[in-house]
Design a protein around this motif. Structure first.
Motif, PDB file in Angstrom:
ATOM      1  N   LEU A  26       0.824  -1.215   0.000  1.00  0.00           N
ATOM      2  CA  LEU A  26       0.000   0.000   0.000  1.00  0.00           C
ATOM      3  C   LEU A  26       0.853   1.258   0.000  1.00  0.00           C
ATOM      4  N   LEU A  27       1.882   1.263   0.834  1.00  0.00           N
ATOM      5  CA  LEU A  27       2.759   2.429   0.891  1.00  0.00           C
ATOM      6  C   LEU A  27       3.447   2.665  -0.444  1.00  0.00           C
ATOM      7  N   PHE A  28       3.905   1.609  -1.053  1.00  0.00           N
ATOM      8  CA  PHE A  28       4.579   1.746  -2.340  1.00  0.00           C
ATOM      9  C   PHE A  28       3.616   2.248  -3.407  1.00  0.00           C
ATOM     10  N   ALA A  29       2.394   1.767  -3.412  1.00  0.00           N
ATOM     11  CA  ALA A  29       1.402   2.192  -4.397  1.00  0.00           C
ATOM     12  C   ALA A  29       1.004   3.654  -4.205  1.00  0.00           C
ATOM     13  N   GLN A  30       1.094   4.149  -2.981  1.00  0.00           N
ATOM     14  CA  GLN A  30       0.721   5.532  -2.690  1.00  0.00           C
ATOM     15  C   GLN A  30       1.893   6.494  -2.821  1.00  0.00           C
ATOM     16  N   GLY A  31       3.028   5.987  -3.284  1.00  0.00           N
ATOM     17  CA  GLY A  31       4.179   6.860  -3.491  1.00  0.00           C
ATOM     18  C   GLY A  31       5.132   6.950  -2.316  1.00  0.00           C
ATOM     19  N   GLY A  32       4.940   6.145  -1.320  1.00  0.00           N
ATOM     20  CA  GLY A  32       5.828   6.164  -0.162  1.00  0.00           C
ATOM     21  C   GLY A  32       6.912   5.105  -0.273  1.00  0.00           C
ATOM     22  N   ALA A  33       7.759   5.243  -1.280  1.00  0.00           N
ATOM     23  CA  ALA A  33       8.775   4.216  -1.545  1.00  0.00           C
ATOM     24  C   ALA A  33       9.781   4.113  -0.403  1.00  0.00           C
ATOM     25  N   VAL A  34      10.135   5.225   0.205  1.00  0.00           N
ATOM     26  CA  VAL A  34      11.121   5.195   1.294  1.00  0.00           C
ATOM     27  C   VAL A  34      10.542   4.487   2.517  1.00  0.00           C
ATOM     28  N   ALA A  35       9.310   4.806   2.849  1.00  0.00           N
ATOM     29  CA  ALA A  35       8.656   4.144   3.987  1.00  0.00           C
ATOM     30  C   ALA A  35       8.450   2.662   3.704  1.00  0.00           C
ATOM     31  N   ALA A  36       8.084   2.328   2.481  1.00  0.00           N
ATOM     32  CA  ALA A  36       7.894   0.925   2.111  1.00  0.00           C
ATOM     33  C   ALA A  36       9.206   0.165   2.205  1.00  0.00           C
ATOM     34  N   ALA A  37      10.286   0.778   1.762  1.00  0.00           N
ATOM     35  CA  ALA A  37      11.596   0.125   1.843  1.00  0.00           C
ATOM     36  C   ALA A  37      12.014  -0.061   3.299  1.00  0.00           C
ATOM     37  N   LEU A  39      10.019  -0.363   5.911  1.00  0.00           N
ATOM     38  CA  LEU A  39       9.183  -1.407   6.490  1.00  0.00           C
ATOM     39  C   LEU A  39       9.610  -2.783   5.999  1.00  0.00           C
ATOM     40  N   THR A  40      10.006  -2.874   4.739  1.00  0.00           N
ATOM     41  CA  THR A  40      10.478  -4.143   4.190  1.00  0.00           C
ATOM     42  C   THR A  40      11.746  -4.600   4.892  1.00  0.00           C
ATOM     43  N   LEU A  41      12.683  -3.694   5.083  1.00  0.00           N
ATOM     44  CA  LEU A  41      13.917  -4.052   5.790  1.00  0.00           C
ATOM     45  C   LEU A  41      13.637  -4.468   7.229  1.00  0.00           C
ATOM     46  N   ALA A  42      12.717  -3.769   7.879  1.00  0.00           N
ATOM     47  CA  ALA A  42      12.383  -4.096   9.268  1.00  0.00           C
ATOM     48  C   ALA A  42      11.740  -5.475   9.374  1.00  0.00           C
ATOM     49  N   ARG A  43      10.800  -5.791   8.491  1.00  0.00           N
ATOM     50  CA  ARG A  43      10.130  -7.090   8.590  1.00  0.00           C
ATOM     51  C   ARG A  43      11.071  -8.230   8.258  1.00  0.00           C
ATOM     52  N   LEU A  44      11.956  -8.031   7.292  1.00  0.00           N
ATOM     53  CA  LEU A  44      12.929  -9.071   6.977  1.00  0.00           C
ATOM     54  C   LEU A  44      13.908  -9.284   8.124  1.00  0.00           C
ATOM     55  N   ALA A  45      14.345  -8.199   8.740  1.00  0.00           N
ATOM     56  CA  ALA A  45      15.279  -8.312   9.862  1.00  0.00           C
ATOM     57  C   ALA A  45      14.637  -9.007  11.063  1.00  0.00           C
TER      58      ALA A  45
END
Length: 84
Positions: A26-37, A39-45
């Protein structure tokens, strides 16, 4: 720790992980690429850390934790299904 606790820990982590996947999309689709990235790093970690911790307790603990993560996936997908 008992087998049920590893399974439950994996299930709870899976719920959080797959919710974060949905939220990242959702964040990526709404233009929040930095926040999406982020969150992705946090969930993977966090998931990687949990699985690494489980692996320190043996193969059975790791397998049960991973099974719990995978068991949570259909529930999250069903809950956040969006019509295409």
């Amino acid at each position: 720790m008992s087998a049920a606790l590893y399974l439950a820990a994996g299930f709870c982590a899976g719920l959080g992980y797959f919710y974060a996947v949905w939220r990242s999309a959702l964040l990526f689709a709404q233009g929040g690429a930095v926040a999406a990235a982020g969150l992705t790093l946090a969930r993977l970690a966090l998931l990687g850390g949990l699985l690494a911790l489980a692996s320190r307790h043996g193969a059975l603990a790791l397998l049960l934790t991973a099974l719990g993560v995978l068991a949570a996936r259909p529930l999250v997908l069903r809950r956040y299904r969006v019509a295409a």
